[in-house]
Scaffold this motif. Structure first.
Motif, mmCIF file in Angstrom:
data_model
loop_
_atom_site.group_PDB
_atom_site.id
_atom_site.type_symbol
_atom_site.label_atom_id
_atom_site.label_comp_id
_atom_site.label_asym_id
_atom_site.label_seq_id
_atom_site.Cartn_x
_atom_site.Cartn_y
_atom_site.Cartn_z
ATOM 1 N N ARG A 1 64.156 96.327 -43.831
ATOM 2 C CA ARG A 1 63.452 97.535 -43.411
ATOM 3 C C ARG A 1 64.413 98.643 -42.991
ATOM 4 N N PHE A 2 65.504 98.269 -42.302
ATOM 5 C CA PHE A 2 66.439 99.264 -41.774
ATOM 6 C C PHE A 2 67.831 99.052 -42.355
ATOM 7 N N LYS A 3 68.466 100.153 -42.695
ATOM 8 C CA LYS A 3 69.840 100.075 -43.175
ATOM 9 C C LYS A 3 70.780 100.049 -41.969
ATOM 10 N N ASP A 4 71.554 99.004 -41.839
ATOM 11 C CA ASP A 4 72.510 98.833 -40.739
ATOM 12 C C ASP A 4 71.854 99.044 -39.376
ATOM 13 N N PRO A 5 70.836 98.245 -39.024
ATOM 14 C CA PRO A 5 70.180 98.404 -37.722
ATOM 15 C C PRO A 5 71.082 97.978 -36.573
ATOM 16 N N ILE B 1 64.056 92.628 -40.821
ATOM 17 C CA ILE B 1 64.638 93.770 -40.112
ATOM 18 C C ILE B 1 65.714 94.434 -40.968
ATOM 19 N N HIS B 2 66.565 93.618 -41.571
ATOM 20 C CA HIS B 2 67.651 94.171 -42.387
ATOM 21 C C HIS B 2 67.136 94.787 -43.693
ATOM 22 N N VAL C 1 66.810 98.325 -32.720
ATOM 23 C CA VAL C 1 65.803 97.261 -32.776
ATOM 24 C C VAL C 1 65.992 96.360 -31.560
ATOM 25 N N TYR D 1 61.861 102.587 -29.379
ATOM 26 C CA TYR D 1 62.682 101.657 -30.141
ATOM 27 C C TYR D 1 61.757 100.731 -30.920
ATOM 28 N N HIS D 2 62.283 100.101 -31.941
ATOM 29 C CA HIS D 2 61.505 99.129 -32.710
ATOM 30 C C HIS D 2 61.562 97.788 -31.983
ATOM 31 N N ARG E 1 72.078 104.847 -36.044
ATOM 32 C CA ARG E 1 71.447 103.591 -36.460
ATOM 33 C C ARG E 1 70.098 103.414 -35.768
ATOM 34 N N GLU E 2 69.175 102.762 -36.455
ATOM 35 C CA GLU E 2 67.875 102.446 -35.852
ATOM 36 C C GLU E 2 68.072 101.344 -34.809
#
Length: 198
Positions: free
Chosen positions: A105-109, A102-103, A51, A80-81, A48-49
């Motif tokens: 931009r990223f899948k399951d952050p 955020i959600h 954040v 990290y973002h 996972r990304e």
């Protein structure tokens, strides 16, 4: 220089993983222990990304901890973002929109939240690493979304139920700046650690 006292607990939902208190000297071993705790948490989310969501406003000294941490992390170029800096703070008026972005931009952050908190006088200076979401604006009784898989909160001043905003405004910048540096350094160290921690 700062001194840390650890208060490690494991209990229930939203459990505290590690707690330390700011003092007059730094114990590098304590910093490494907490960085290892954070690194282990981040490693569990390898798919996972990550954040780092730093919540607060630079319009109030007591509430500026989040933006200060975010600014330091951005300057240190952590891998990290980072959302929430002095230039672009994440606060009560925009947090819902930012979390939605955020959600999108990223899948399951994996969201790691950071915010200032108010507490008892004896708790001032405590930094707490906890599992579960953060409830921003709780002391001010604001209806804001719970955010984060894990979070760090730092108690910057005592709470007076009759006037919580007064204490956020009357908090010393020296306290907030030092707590911000400590939190940022913990996160910076997670990126510097090469091998898994025990």
């Amino acid at each position: 220089m700062f001194l840390f006292w650890n208060r490690k607990k494991r209990e229930g939902n939203g459990k505290r993983i590690y707690g330390i208190k700011w003092g007059e000297h730094i114990d590098k071993q304590q910093m490494e222990i907490i960085a290892c705790e954070l690194q282990n948490i981040f490693q569990k989310t390898a798919s996972r990304e990550i954040v780092i969501l730093c919540i607060g406003s630079d319009l109030s000294i007591g509430d500026s901890l989040g933006p200060l941490v975010g600014t330091i992390l951005e300057e240190k170029q952590v891998p990290y973002h980072v959302y929430g800096t002095l230039k672009e703070p994440v606060h009560a008026q925009n947090i819902t929109n930012i979390v939605n972005k955020i959600h999108k931009r990223f899948k399951d952050p994996f969201i790691f939240s950071i915010d200032a908190s108010l507490g008892k006088n004896s708790e001032i200076g405590y930094i707490s690493l906890e599992e579960g979401p953060l409830t921003p604006g709780k002391a001010l009784k604001r209806n804001l979304p719970n955010v984060g898989d894990y979070h760090i909160k730092a108690i910057v001043n005592e709470i007076d139920p009759s006037s919580p905003t007064k204490f956020l405004k009357e908090t010393r910048l020296y306290m907030v700046m030092n707590l911000s540096k400590i939190i940022a350094e913990m996160i910076v160290q997670t990126a510097a650690l090469k091998s898994p921690c025990k």
